[in-house]
Scaffold this active site. Structure first.
Site, PDB file in Angstrom:
ATOM      1  CD  GLN A   1      65.995  18.054   8.550  1.00  0.00           C
ATOM      2  OE1 GLN A   1      66.637  17.700   7.562  1.00  0.00           O
ATOM      3  NE2 GLN A   1      64.852  17.489   8.894  1.00  0.00           N
TER       4      GLN A   1
ATOM      5  CE1 TYR B   1      56.390  21.425   8.715  1.00  0.00           C
ATOM      6  CE2 TYR B   1      54.210  20.841   9.488  1.00  0.00           C
ATOM      7  CZ  TYR B   1      55.023  21.571   8.656  1.00  0.00           C
ATOM      8  OH  TYR B   1      54.455  22.444   7.772  1.00  0.00           O
ATOM      9  CD  GLU B   2      58.016  15.499   6.985  1.00  0.00           C
ATOM     10  OE1 GLU B   2      58.880  14.611   6.896  1.00  0.00           O
ATOM     11  OE2 GLU B   2      56.796  15.254   6.937  1.00  0.00           O
ATOM     12  N   GLY B   3      61.490  16.341  11.076  1.00  0.00           N
ATOM     13  CA  GLY B   3      62.835  16.365  11.671  1.00  0.00           C
ATOM     14  C   GLY B   3      63.204  17.769  12.086  1.00  0.00           C
TER      15      GLY B   3
END
Lengths: 598, 598
Positions: free
Chosen positions: B446, B439-441
């Site tokens: 990233q 999650y969050e990429g």
């Protein structure tokens, strides 16, 4: 949940084209194992695993086994699937004709074993453990015990277990406490508690035959005082019929990270009647026969996990539309490109592909060595096969299961957030895959076995044998322009491995902790090199077939391209392991155990 | 389940000794943040997390959240613990004084955030998401909206969410379909369905404030047509009191691999009233403000997982007796030695230790940069902090979460078969840790952000800034005999990184797929080098303290020994990544997507 398709085409490539199983089987006297028979069995096994065993994989995970008052119930559908499995004669495949088996080669059942582990790891545990029990019994049991127990085990109406671990000892079996006292009739009464017994209790079979290690009072302490026993759940008459309940009960089952459909039991023995197999106090030696086979089976699970993750990931990567290719739209009429266009997604897919296919080749090779050990009359050939098996089994077990777990993790990553959700099956694969790095000896234990016992223990002889095989391959094929660069690279890594081995041997003479300090990095290095050898061999086979002309050009080109990926993007990881390993034990041993946390 | 102990001593080492937070806070005007105050808050936070939040971690996993007819019930104890958390004023810690916060520095709440994620990752999600919601609202909301929503969010009696993902778009938010139509009163009505909404619905707070991205009809396609809205579960009057239910419902919750105590919701908006924040069609830009903070929070989870796994593993490794040390018995009176004597167990423990402590230092450094961005009046200093944050956030997020997962996996391995059983907590850590890589990429996203957008996008300027910082450190300390070898090694790796970057930049000009082909290996390489820099810095601090004389000699010696382990046994892994990365994209792009499986 992704649909499982048995990789028939690739299995045939490995067995028939790479490893020429036709000649291999005929030479060893497996006369029934013609190409036609092998094809027919593989096709049937594919259907069985795709249609019967894979569909109950997810429900098995969700429901798990249930325990109630000593009884274990397997998940919905397991009982019917197992019955189907028995009726199809699958347990009998590679068992001896004498006990009702089909006498087919072990390498054939190994190939099929991969399918079952990939389709449903939990389900595969039940016949898998029986296999270990049968192998031990056949190798070490008396004729009478074999006649009592083997026919039903071979048939599959009874199943087996291996009872080793106790709560306070797993790796260190010398500490075991279960005791076996001699009865007047020559049987023993066993008392003690075993844990982590896969298939220890369940509802699939009419009887469960436990192979148990225990200590006879008065035996030497440690591993030299361990004996081996057959302890049935229901006692068995001399004619093989079932009599009364034995003193064997299931105390509970474990709640685990994965393989929830596999019953992991506490098995309590309370004056249970047992039958000695093998010599008194030689139990652990008898177990080693079985352990290599079991470890090869677990190595095969690594391949299975990598392949199952690959299949699911590939289908998703072709279907899921997200972002555009950096080198220009590949699906200009759609709202985005399928994610398989993105290099990093391809990196993960090709890792899964190169590990599963490379691992399948390694396992196929090892399984043929098992055939040789079982069936060859040529002592020198058997000795060479045993030497390569001794060397490559811990590598296969630890390296392929660690990579299998990595590949399952890539499956989750390729699915993104969806990979973390149960319905897609990727996270289950990752949970299931982790057990393969643990049981039958953790990765760390395999690495110690490899570097300490096998390599340094043989003063490098075991490695030299395999390195010679690699060297010969490189020498024979170095002039082939399709293979030159692979041969150069492989030769270089193989020589580096020999160099590292020598250096480690010298360091270990000064400080034995250098072995454990290097062992896992060493094993991983050796694993990457070993798989590179098999990828070079596969590239050679593919190039030869392409040169001869084939209607399946794409298949063989894909092999060559995957070999290139493996050599360029996977094998170089070994350099990281070498760079860590050469720095030795000092920084690992410097910290006092009380100074790890303040 | 291992007991969680907040690593207070190490937090203080990082904040006070390594990063001199006293000067840092005073200089930025955080006058309340004296050393005494920081100590007191950290000690209280430790108690809270050890005594209230950690004890409900396992039950949270076992029970998970339950969904019934639109309502979500959190596991036993979560509601009480959250109430305790609110009553203790914890949500207010680093929030603005204006809205009822304590105005303390972000780096202080970051340190405490690690404890909560380690004690109970699922529980930490609820305040964590609120934090993202508040940050977005404060940065982009109108004064009226802030007054309506922030006081209760700061207090913690309301919680927040971030609603980005839809079923068909996660990474590729440009494809989103949720629409927002303008009402006559200037509000909007939102219609659409969002998935994977953490804390989207639950029973901990009186209202849930959703930050939602949606498309206003007529907006440009893709990411340039996305706007940002505040959509409360219950509508809110201008005075901040709750009025009627809004058109927001929870459709279901996901069944996941881990973080079962965290409700992951499908949230349906059906003509729900929303309030625009930020400019029309600039929603994604507003989100980027939040995303860096959120990614830093997730990076911190990597540290938390590594530390929690380390604590559990260490206790077990000191307690579990199995086999003898190869260099002679260390516990001669016992039946075997504790497994911490075995080098390979130490390798895993020291990996956990060096990653958690090294990661803590990196996070502490980044959190101070966040303080600077928030509070410094010096534009040049802010610009430099923003540059380093832009560079190091994707490294921290992906590298530390991948290593956090690895460390959790080592926890399972150290426990052996027991690690696979739920009761010991190690397998839960591994399951929980995997979400942080997603999650969050994802790690892949990233890596693309780092190499494509940040490094090549800045023509190497961002990297140059940080490389100069490392170079200066090496130059300043190279003559210090305690640090010479670290400075040489670090300088060499840092120069290699610059060289690889240049080569990749040149290759990417020819073929943009070279970026994605190298990105994850590049990020991991950069991650190992970054952590080496922080280990060198920590060794310096420890050596200086030892030279001055200290009553805690063992603590500082342990730092120096762990630095040595990191440099000798972890950093060299980077060489494997480099060796893979330099081989480029060709072998990854060669295979047609139809030729992956036959």
């Amino acid at each position: 949940m992704p649909e499982y398709k048995a990789p028939i085409r690739d299995t045939k490539f490995v067995m028939q084209e790479l490893l020429n199983c036709e000649d291999h089987y005929q030479r060893l006297g497996y006369e029934d194992a013609s190409i036609e028979m092998v094809d027919a069995i593989i096709n049937e096994a594919a259907k069985l695993n795709e249609q019967i065993i894979a569909p109950i994989n997810q429900v098995g995970d969700q429901q798990g086994c249930t325990f109630d008052n000593g009884k274990v119930t397997t998940p919905d559908g397991f009982k019917e699937a197992y019955q189907h499995y028995v009726e199809g004669g699958w347990p009998t495949l590679s068992q001896s004709l004498e006990f009702g088996g089909q006498g087919l080669p072990h390498s054939l059942s190994t190939a099929i074993g991969e399918y079952t582990s990939a389709a449903n790891h939990s389900f595969a545990m039940y016949p898998g453990l029986s296999h270990g029990c049968m192998a031990t019994l056949e190798a070490h049991g008396t004729e009478q015990l074999k006649q009592m127990f083997l026919p039903k085990l071979v048939e599959g109406t009874w199943t087996g277990t291996m009872c080793l671990t106790e709560a306070h000892c797993g790796t260190d079996l010398g500490m075991l406490r279960t005791k076996a006292e001699l009865n007047a009739d020559g049987t023993y009464r066993l008392t003690g508690s075993k844990i982590f017994i896969s298939a220890g209790e369940h509802d699939l079979s009419d009887n469960i035959i436990h192979v148990v290690i225990a200590r006879i009072p008065g035996s030497p302490e440690g591993t030299r005082g361990i004996s081996l026993f057959i302890v049935p759940k229901f006692n068995v008459n001399a004619d093989g019929t079932v009599s009364d309940q034995n003193g064997v009960t299931c105390g509970s089952i474990e709640h685990k990270m994965g393989i929830n459909g596999s019953a992991t039991c506490v098995i309590n023995f309370d004056n249970a009647t047992g039958h000695l197999i093998g010599d008194v106090n030689r139990g652990l030696n008898c177990m080693f026969t079985f352990m290599n086979a079991a470890r090869l089976g677990v190595a095969n699970e690594g391949v299975a996990h990598a392949d199952a993750a690959f299949q699911g990931s590939l289908a998703y990567a072709k279907d899921r539309l997200q972002m555009r290719s950096m080198s220009g739209p590949k699906n200009p009429d759609g709202p985005a490109d399928p994610i398989i266009v993105h290099p990093d997604v391809r990196r993960m897919l090709l890792t899964q592909k190169s590990i599963s296919e490379g691992g399948r080749a390694l396992i196929g090779y090892l399984a043929q060595l098992v055939d040789v050990v079982h069936a060859s009359k040529d002592e020198a050939e058997v000795a060479k096969a045993e030497a390569n098996l001794a060397l490559l089994t811990p590598i296969g077990k630890a390296f392929l299961t660690e990579l299998g777990l990595e590949c399952a993790g890539h499956g989750v990553q390729i699915f993104g957030g969806h990979g973390y959700v149960k319905e897609w099956g990727m996270e289950q694969l990752m949970r299931d895959a982790k057990i393969s790095c643990l049981y039958e000896g953790t990765t760390g234990i395999q690495a110690l076995d490899l570097l300490g016992r096998k390599i340094l223990g043989s003063k490098g002889e075991l490695l030299k044998g395999f390195a010679t095989e690699i060297g010969t391959f490189c020498h024979m094929n170095g002039q082939n322009p399709e293979l030159t660069s692979y041969c150069i690279t492989l030769g270089k890594y193989s020589e580096e491995l020999a160099k590292h081995t020598q250096q480690l041997g010298a360091k270990a003479m000064q400080n034995p902790d250098e072995i454990g300090a290097a062992s896992v990095d060493y094993l991983m290095y050796a694993g990457y090199v070993t798989l590179a050898y098999f990828w070079a061999k596969m590239a050679k086979t593919a190039a030869e077939t392409l040169a001869k002309g084939t209607a399946e050009e794409d298949f063989y080109q894909a092999k060559i391209k995957t070999a290139k990926f493996y050599f360029e993007r996977i094998l170089p990881r070994a350099e990281g392991h070498a760079a860590c390993m050469i720095n030795g034990a000092d920084s690992m041993m410097a910290l006092d155990s009380e100074d790890f946390i303040f």
